[in-house]
Design a protein around this motif. Sequence first.
Motif, short mmCIF file in Angstrom:
data_model
loop_
_atom_site.label_atom_id
_atom_site.label_comp_id
_atom_site.label_asym_id
_atom_site.label_seq_id
_atom_site.Cartn_x
_atom_site.Cartn_y
_atom_site.Cartn_z
N VAL A 160 0.84 -1.19 0.00
CA VAL A 160 0.00 0.00 0.00
C VAL A 160 0.88 1.25 0.00
N LEU A 161 0.55 2.19 -0.87
CA LEU A 161 1.18 3.50 -0.88
C LEU A 161 0.19 4.49 -0.26
N ARG A 162 0.51 4.98 0.92
CA ARG A 162 -0.39 5.90 1.63
C ARG A 162 -0.03 7.34 1.25
N ILE A 163 -1.03 8.11 0.85
CA ILE A 163 -0.82 9.50 0.44
C ILE A 163 -1.90 10.37 1.07
N ASN A 164 -1.47 11.39 1.85
CA ASN A 164 -2.47 12.35 2.34
C ASN A 164 -2.05 13.80 2.19
N LEU A 165 -0.83 14.04 1.66
CA LEU A 165 -0.38 15.38 1.24
C LEU A 165 -0.25 16.39 2.38
N VAL A 166 -0.01 15.91 3.58
CA VAL A 166 0.20 16.81 4.72
C VAL A 166 1.48 17.61 4.52
N ASP A 167 1.42 18.89 4.86
CA ASP A 167 2.58 19.78 4.82
C ASP A 167 2.41 20.77 5.97
N PRO A 168 3.30 20.74 6.98
CA PRO A 168 3.11 21.61 8.15
C PRO A 168 3.11 23.10 7.82
N GLY B 260 4.22 -2.81 -9.38
CA GLY B 260 3.36 -3.89 -8.92
C GLY B 260 2.76 -3.72 -7.55
N PHE B 261 2.73 -2.49 -7.02
CA PHE B 261 2.03 -2.25 -5.77
C PHE B 261 0.55 -2.61 -5.92
N THR B 262 -0.08 -2.92 -4.80
CA THR B 262 -1.48 -3.30 -4.83
C THR B 262 -2.41 -2.09 -4.84
N MET B 263 -2.10 -1.09 -4.01
CA MET B 263 -3.12 -0.09 -3.69
C MET B 263 -2.48 1.25 -3.31
N VAL B 264 -3.14 2.33 -3.70
CA VAL B 264 -2.91 3.66 -3.12
C VAL B 264 -4.03 3.90 -2.12
N GLN B 265 -3.67 4.35 -0.93
CA GLN B 265 -4.68 4.63 0.09
C GLN B 265 -4.65 6.11 0.43
N THR B 266 -5.82 6.73 0.41
CA THR B 266 -5.91 8.13 0.78
C THR B 266 -7.17 8.35 1.63
N GLU B 267 -7.48 9.58 1.95
CA GLU B 267 -8.55 9.86 2.91
C GLU B 267 -9.06 11.27 2.69
N GLU B 268 -10.02 11.68 3.49
CA GLU B 268 -10.63 13.00 3.35
C GLU B 268 -10.64 13.73 4.68
N HIS B 269 -10.10 14.96 4.68
CA HIS B 269 -10.19 15.84 5.85
C HIS B 269 -10.32 17.28 5.38
N HIS B 270 -10.96 18.10 6.21
CA HIS B 270 -11.21 19.50 5.87
C HIS B 270 -10.87 20.40 7.04
N ALA B 271 -10.77 21.69 6.73
CA ALA B 271 -10.54 22.72 7.75
C ALA B 271 -9.28 22.44 8.56
N THR B 272 -8.22 22.07 7.85
CA THR B 272 -6.93 21.85 8.50
C THR B 272 -5.99 22.99 8.14
N THR B 273 -4.88 23.06 8.86
CA THR B 273 -3.88 24.10 8.58
C THR B 273 -2.71 23.55 7.78
N ASN B 274 -2.75 22.26 7.45
CA ASN B 274 -1.56 21.65 6.84
C ASN B 274 -1.83 20.94 5.52
N GLY B 275 -2.93 21.29 4.86
CA GLY B 275 -3.17 20.73 3.53
C GLY B 275 -3.65 19.30 3.49
N TRP B 276 -4.00 18.72 4.64
CA TRP B 276 -4.43 17.31 4.68
C TRP B 276 -5.54 17.09 3.65
N MET B 277 -5.40 16.03 2.87
CA MET B 277 -6.21 15.75 1.68
C MET B 277 -7.69 16.13 1.82
N PRO B 278 -8.15 17.20 1.14
CA PRO B 278 -9.57 17.55 1.19
C PRO B 278 -10.37 16.98 0.03
N SER B 279 -9.69 16.52 -1.03
CA SER B 279 -10.40 16.16 -2.25
C SER B 279 -9.89 14.83 -2.81
N PRO B 280 -10.15 13.73 -2.10
CA PRO B 280 -9.57 12.45 -2.50
C PRO B 280 -10.09 11.92 -3.83
#
Length: 331
Positions: free
Chosen positions: A8-16, A41-61
């Motif tokens: 699994v490749l986890r991506i959430n784009l956090v940047d302090p 040959g990885f199996t999966m990219v995993q991401t998520e949804e969060h809003h109203a953060t100060t660090n860019g956490w993935m809002p638009s998965p």
Amino acid sequence: MPALPVTVLRINLVDPAPTPDTLSARYRAAVEMAAFADDRGFTMVQTEEHHATTNGWMPSPLTFAGAVFGASRRIGVTVSALITPLHDPLRLAEDLASLDLLSGGRLITVAGLGYRPEEYAAHGKDWPGRGTLQDEVLQALLSAWTGEPFTYQGRTVQVTPRPYTRPHPPLLIGGSSRAAARRAARLGLPFFPSAHLPELEAYYHRQRAAYGTDGWVMQPPERTTLLHLSEDPDRTWAEYGGHLLHEARMYASWQSAGSRSAVRSSARDVGALREEGVYRVVTPDDCLRLARRTGAGGSLILHPLCGGMPVDEGWRSLHLFAERVLPRLKD
């Protein structure tokens, strides 16, 4: 060929300390990493949804998933979780159907309620009524994906196009409560507990039997670990441990006392985070040993951009895994 762990490749784009330039570079790198993972040959990219953060956490998965599908051929994308009550149900049905068609069925959506009242307030949604909102969204999705007219909020509507996957795109219900398990059982949808909760799995199956529905559980392992690869873990912890701690502490700050999460950390400093073991920096040889202990029933979750990790360092981690671990797993 031996059976391999899920990779699994986890991506959430956090940047302090995000700026338009740094986030743009991080978004582009994330899509390039997903394409690289697909090619290796990885199996999966995993991401998520969060809003109203100060660090860019993935809002638009879903937008991100579309970019990944455009740059790849085989790899799946799991959104775990999509905060479905924040979305317009009919538009969401269209978006998920379109992504299902674009990818040939490679999108898996875990529908969750989220943790934070701030996200509901930002989108003008009722936090105390989130369960009712969830029921409305899920029922609308299942009705919309039939391609047939149905009644929604007192009017007859029809959503097109129909999805690629039959009877509908993969949709799981996430959560750590009996209400979530009961909702999944009632709708005949699979259940994805947010932590290793075998008692909740048993409750789901009892409820499913009572409702007369089919379903299954994707139970997380007892211990979930987020990995970063390095030839010198001590150096990496010293230079970049603050990035891992930033993500761990922010995520923990969103959890209420009764919340259950597979990756919840209680660490207050980098040393405690390293000792805790939720976030691990490992050598390729250590990773190979971990993979062999994990076996075919487990997963290896790489988090190369964790907490604002510099893009170059993220690439080093990903290359080490692709070049020094994956080929040896296949021996």
